[in-house]
Design a protein around this motif. Structure first.
Motif, PDB file in Angstrom:
ATOM      1  N   PHE A 219       0.810  -1.210   0.000  1.00  0.00           N
ATOM      2  CA  PHE A 219       0.000   0.000   0.000  1.00  0.00           C
ATOM      3  C   PHE A 219       0.850   1.271   0.000  1.00  0.00           C
ATOM      4  O   PHE A 219       2.001   1.257   0.448  1.00  0.00           O
ATOM      5  N   ASP A 220       0.226   2.371  -0.455  1.00  0.00           N
ATOM      6  CA  ASP A 220       0.928   3.658  -0.361  1.00  0.00           C
ATOM      7  C   ASP A 220       0.847   4.171   1.088  1.00  0.00           C
ATOM      8  O   ASP A 220       0.076   3.646   1.902  1.00  0.00           O
ATOM      9  N   LEU A 221       1.657   5.196   1.388  1.00  0.00           N
ATOM     10  CA  LEU A 221       1.796   5.645   2.779  1.00  0.00           C
ATOM     11  C   LEU A 221       0.464   6.059   3.424  1.00  0.00           C
ATOM     12  O   LEU A 221       0.164   5.629   4.542  1.00  0.00           O
ATOM     13  N   PRO A 222      -0.377   6.904   2.758  1.00  0.00           N
ATOM     14  CA  PRO A 222      -1.639   7.298   3.419  1.00  0.00           C
ATOM     15  C   PRO A 222      -2.525   6.093   3.739  1.00  0.00           C
ATOM     16  O   PRO A 222      -3.190   6.065   4.781  1.00  0.00           O
ATOM     17  N   THR A 223      -2.513   5.096   2.842  1.00  0.00           N
ATOM     18  CA  THR A 223      -3.336   3.905   3.087  1.00  0.00           C
ATOM     19  C   THR A 223      -2.783   3.098   4.262  1.00  0.00           C
ATOM     20  O   THR A 223      -3.533   2.632   5.121  1.00  0.00           O
ATOM     21  N   LYS A 224      -1.452   2.947   4.305  1.00  0.00           N
ATOM     22  CA  LYS A 224      -0.840   2.243   5.448  1.00  0.00           C
ATOM     23  C   LYS A 224      -1.244   2.910   6.757  1.00  0.00           C
ATOM     24  O   LYS A 224      -1.618   2.254   7.725  1.00  0.00           O
ATOM     25  N   ARG A 225      -1.133   4.258   6.763  1.00  0.00           N
ATOM     26  CA  ARG A 225      -1.409   5.022   7.989  1.00  0.00           C
ATOM     27  C   ARG A 225      -2.869   4.816   8.415  1.00  0.00           C
ATOM     28  O   ARG A 225      -3.170   4.591   9.586  1.00  0.00           O
ATOM     29  N   ASP A 226      -3.768   4.871   7.432  1.00  0.00           N
ATOM     30  CA  ASP A 226      -5.195   4.718   7.720  1.00  0.00           C
ATOM     31  C   ASP A 226      -5.501   3.315   8.259  1.00  0.00           C
ATOM     32  O   ASP A 226      -6.255   3.155   9.221  1.00  0.00           O
ATOM     33  N   ILE A 227      -4.894   2.292   7.649  1.00  0.00           N
ATOM     34  CA  ILE A 227      -5.146   0.917   8.109  1.00  0.00           C
ATOM     35  C   ILE A 227      -4.636   0.734   9.539  1.00  0.00           C
ATOM     36  O   ILE A 227      -5.339   0.211  10.403  1.00  0.00           O
ATOM     37  N   LEU A 228      -3.412   1.213   9.810  1.00  0.00           N
ATOM     38  CA  LEU A 228      -2.851   1.047  11.164  1.00  0.00           C
ATOM     39  C   LEU A 228      -3.688   1.792  12.204  1.00  0.00           C
ATOM     40  O   LEU A 228      -3.861   1.316  13.330  1.00  0.00           O
ATOM     41  N   ARG A 229      -4.234   2.954  11.822  1.00  0.00           N
ATOM     42  CA  ARG A 229      -5.088   3.709  12.753  1.00  0.00           C
ATOM     43  C   ARG A 229      -6.355   2.918  13.060  1.00  0.00           C
ATOM     44  O   ARG A 229      -6.784   2.800  14.215  1.00  0.00           O
ATOM     45  N   ARG A 230      -6.945   2.334  12.014  1.00  0.00           N
ATOM     46  CA  ARG A 230      -8.186   1.583  12.234  1.00  0.00           C
ATOM     47  C   ARG A 230      -7.940   0.259  12.955  1.00  0.00           C
ATOM     48  O   ARG A 230      -8.799  -0.223  13.683  1.00  0.00           O
ATOM     49  N   ALA A 246       9.698  -6.959   6.908  1.00  0.00           N
ATOM     50  CA  ALA A 246      10.120  -5.761   6.173  1.00  0.00           C
ATOM     51  C   ALA A 246       9.192  -4.576   6.447  1.00  0.00           C
ATOM     52  O   ALA A 246       9.295  -3.549   5.790  1.00  0.00           O
ATOM     53  N   GLU A 247       8.288  -4.718   7.412  1.00  0.00           N
ATOM     54  CA  GLU A 247       7.312  -3.654   7.667  1.00  0.00           C
ATOM     55  C   GLU A 247       7.533  -3.047   9.048  1.00  0.00           C
ATOM     56  O   GLU A 247       8.026  -3.717   9.959  1.00  0.00           O
ATOM     57  N   MET A 248       7.135  -1.784   9.209  1.00  0.00           N
ATOM     58  CA  MET A 248       7.229  -1.149  10.517  1.00  0.00           C
ATOM     59  C   MET A 248       6.185  -0.039  10.616  1.00  0.00           C
ATOM     60  O   MET A 248       5.650   0.412   9.608  1.00  0.00           O
ATOM     61  N   THR A 249       5.917   0.376  11.864  1.00  0.00           N
ATOM     62  CA  THR A 249       4.945   1.449  12.080  1.00  0.00           C
ATOM     63  C   THR A 249       5.636   2.804  12.169  1.00  0.00           C
ATOM     64  O   THR A 249       4.989   3.826  12.017  1.00  0.00           O
ATOM     65  N   MET A 250       6.949   2.795  12.436  1.00  0.00           N
ATOM     66  CA  MET A 250       7.676   4.045  12.648  1.00  0.00           C
ATOM     67  C   MET A 250       7.555   4.951  11.422  1.00  0.00           C
ATOM     68  O   MET A 250       7.815   4.517  10.296  1.00  0.00           O
ATOM     69  N   GLY A 251       7.140   6.184  11.642  1.00  0.00           N
ATOM     70  CA  GLY A 251       6.980   7.117  10.531  1.00  0.00           C
ATOM     71  C   GLY A 251       5.688   6.913   9.766  1.00  0.00           C
ATOM     72  O   GLY A 251       5.366   7.663   8.854  1.00  0.00           O
ATOM     73  N   VAL A 252       4.920   5.894  10.144  1.00  0.00           N
ATOM     74  CA  VAL A 252       3.634   5.646   9.486  1.00  0.00           C
ATOM     75  C   VAL A 252       2.508   5.971  10.463  1.00  0.00           C
ATOM     76  O   VAL A 252       1.656   6.809  10.201  1.00  0.00           O
ATOM     77  N   ASP A 253       2.530   5.288  11.619  1.00  0.00           N
ATOM     78  CA  ASP A 253       1.556   5.585  12.667  1.00  0.00           C
ATOM     79  C   ASP A 253       2.302   5.439  13.998  1.00  0.00           C
ATOM     80  O   ASP A 253       2.472   4.328  14.502  1.00  0.00           O
ATOM     81  N   ASP A 254       2.762   6.546  14.549  1.00  0.00           N
ATOM     82  CA  ASP A 254       3.637   6.496  15.718  1.00  0.00           C
ATOM     83  C   ASP A 254       2.895   6.261  17.029  1.00  0.00           C
ATOM     84  O   ASP A 254       3.495   6.319  18.106  1.00  0.00           O
ATOM     85  N   ALA A 255       1.595   5.989  16.948  1.00  0.00           N
ATOM     86  CA  ALA A 255       0.874   5.595  18.161  1.00  0.00           C
ATOM     87  C   ALA A 255       1.251   4.164  18.561  1.00  0.00           C
ATOM     88  O   ALA A 255       0.901   3.700  19.645  1.00  0.00           O
ATOM     89  N   TRP A 256       1.931   3.460  17.653  1.00  0.00           N
ATOM     90  CA  TRP A 256       2.406   2.103  17.958  1.00  0.00           C
ATOM     91  C   TRP A 256       3.859   2.156  18.408  1.00  0.00           C
ATOM     92  O   TRP A 256       4.628   2.981  17.934  1.00  0.00           O
ATOM     93  N   GLU A 257       4.240   1.242  19.294  1.00  0.00           N
ATOM     94  CA  GLU A 257       5.665   1.107  19.626  1.00  0.00           C
ATOM     95  C   GLU A 257       6.106  -0.330  19.374  1.00  0.00           C
ATOM     96  O   GLU A 257       5.351  -1.278  19.568  1.00  0.00           O
ATOM     97  N   ARG A 258       7.358  -0.426  18.921  1.00  0.00           N
ATOM     98  CA  ARG A 258       7.919  -1.737  18.634  1.00  0.00           C
ATOM     99  C   ARG A 258       8.523  -2.311  19.912  1.00  0.00           C
ATOM    100  O   ARG A 258       9.293  -1.642  20.592  1.00  0.00           O
ATOM    101  N   VAL A 259       8.138  -3.536  20.248  1.00  0.00           N
ATOM    102  CA  VAL A 259       8.609  -4.153  21.483  1.00  0.00           C
ATOM    103  C   VAL A 259       9.313  -5.455  21.124  1.00  0.00           C
ATOM    104  O   VAL A 259       8.730  -6.322  20.484  1.00  0.00           O
TER     105      VAL A 259
END
Lengths: 279, 130
Positions: A219-230, A246-259
């Motif tokens: 997906f493109d960036l806005p779509t990634k961001r929207d999916i992660l938010r939902r 190969a995927e991460m939330t950093m810079g896409v939806d920073d409400a997530w943290e990687r643990v």
């Protein structure tokens, strides 16, 4: 033999409109190889003629087949191994320690032909901390064709060869002619449903674990961001999200943290963001 | 890492050997179980992995697995059956005899690689060391 620019652009726009998946220039070979069989089934010699027919007549079944042919991907059992070890050894025990109702819900958000949700079900079965628990798995995919295959719970020898531990094969499957059929104890844990990640999610309840692996990369960036938010909105506050390596939330939806968890990582909603989840 | 491919088919030894070589293994071959046992006896250090066909002349794969499992000095070898025998009862028998994994022929290179991943047998490549 190569697909024309017009045909490629038509398919590219169609797939993006229906699934938000971006087919970059250079993916002409992929479009051609995936659509050639559909073209021949429809009585065309090549992909160009088939696509020209689709663009003129716009038959809904044909357009859906094109989108499905370009959005379904090869899959294997216990793909990448480590996420399933993490699920068994870290995530499931942590959730089990936090729940009193002995019930967990998992969403496999792009389940393709079923290997991922069934691998999750087998993992839950093999997790000592979940003995006697009810683990419900919702498995969704864009493709009805893939969901039909997944619901059948029957796989060829070549398919079970792909990543299935021999001990799981003999415990959870029964030979059925030349194929292998999953036992009801596993299939009964999984419910399949058609869902397009790009559109608003239907009411699904909330999930303790979400598998969204190797999907966002398309997906493109806005779509990634929207999916992660939902996804945050359907996630339990202490839930765990699995993404592809190969995927991460950093810079896409920073409400997530990687643990870090086991030998891989999971994503969790940041503590300060959990209050924002609407329940 | 070192691997031993035990199969009476030279073509199959070549196919399995090629995939393992590409995965970073140093590969030795044997045409049946007894030849494989002789090779193990000759070397001080056992291989990390043995891929074993079931049906072979002189000594079959199941006998070989049973023999290897009975020798403490070969306990570190990971044993994977690679065979056309696809009955559920056969897989159970091989696991009970001490095989760690079971891959049914025909298979793809990806399928063999995924078995190596499952077994945690991932040799370091030059790229990893750079």
């Amino acid at each position: 033999m190569s697909i024309s620019r017009d045909a490629f652009n038509f398919v590219r726009e169609l797939v993006h409109a229906e699934s938000a998946i971006v087919l970059e220039p250079g993916k002409e070979y992929l479009v051609e190889s995936r659509l050639l069989q559909l073209a021949r089934q429809a009585g065309h010699d090549g992909v160009d003629g088939y696509v020209a027919h689709l663009s003129e007549r716009r038959p809904s079944a044909g357009l859906r087949q094109v989108v499905e042919a370009l959005t379904t991907n090869e899959t294997s059992w216990f793909r990448d191994v480590d996420p399933f070890n993490t699920l068994k050894n870290t995530v499931f025990p942590a959730l089990a320690a936090n729940r009193t109702d002995r019930r967990l819900r998992v969403w496999a958000a792009a389940c393709s032909s079923g290997q991922e949700p069934y691998s999750i079900a087998m993992t839950a079965n093999d997790t000592p901390a979940l003995a006697g628990w009810k683990v419900e798995i919702l498995a969704t995919d864009l493709s009805e064709e893939m969901l039909t295959k997944a619901r059948a719970g029957e796989y060829s020898q070549l398919e079970v060869n792909r990543g299935m531990p021999a001990s799981s094969l003999v415990r959870h499957f029964t030979r059925s002619g030349l194929n292998w059929r999953l036992n009801p104890a596993i299939t009964q844990q999984v419910t399949f449903r058609q869902l397009n990640l790009v559109r608003p999610f239907p009411p699904m309840g909330r999930f303790d674990v979400v598998f969204l692996r190797n999907v966002l990369i398309y997906f493109d960036l806005p779509t990634k961001r929207d999916i992660l938010r939902r996804v945050r909105q359907v996630m339990a506050p202490d839930g765990h999200l699995f993404l592809g390596a190969a995927e991460m939330t950093m810079g896409v939806d920073d409400a997530w943290e990687r643990v870090p968890a086991g030998r891989s990582s999971v994503y969790r909603i940041r503590e300060e963001q959990r209050a924002c989840v609407p329940w | 890492m070192r691997a031993l491919v035990v199969d009476d088919s030279r073509a199959m030894r070549r196919i399995v050997g090629r995939i393992l070589t590409d995965a970073g293994f140093e590969v030795q071959e044997a045409g049946h179980g007894q030849e494989a046992l002789d090779l193990l006896t000759e070397h001080d250090t056992p291989p990390d992995l043995a891929c074993i066909d079931w049906n072979m002349p002189v000594m079959d794969g199941l006998e070989f697995v049973t023999e290897v499992r009975s020798r403490p000095e070969w306990r570190s070898i990971t044993l994977m059956m690679v065979t056309t025998e696809s009955e559920q009862s056969r897989i159970v028998r091989a696991l009970a005899a001490g095989a760690h994994e079971y891959l049914i022929k025909p298979f793809t290179a990806d399928a063999l690689q995924e078995k190596l991943d499952l077994l945690g047998l991932v040799p370091l490549t030059a790229g990893d060391l750079a």
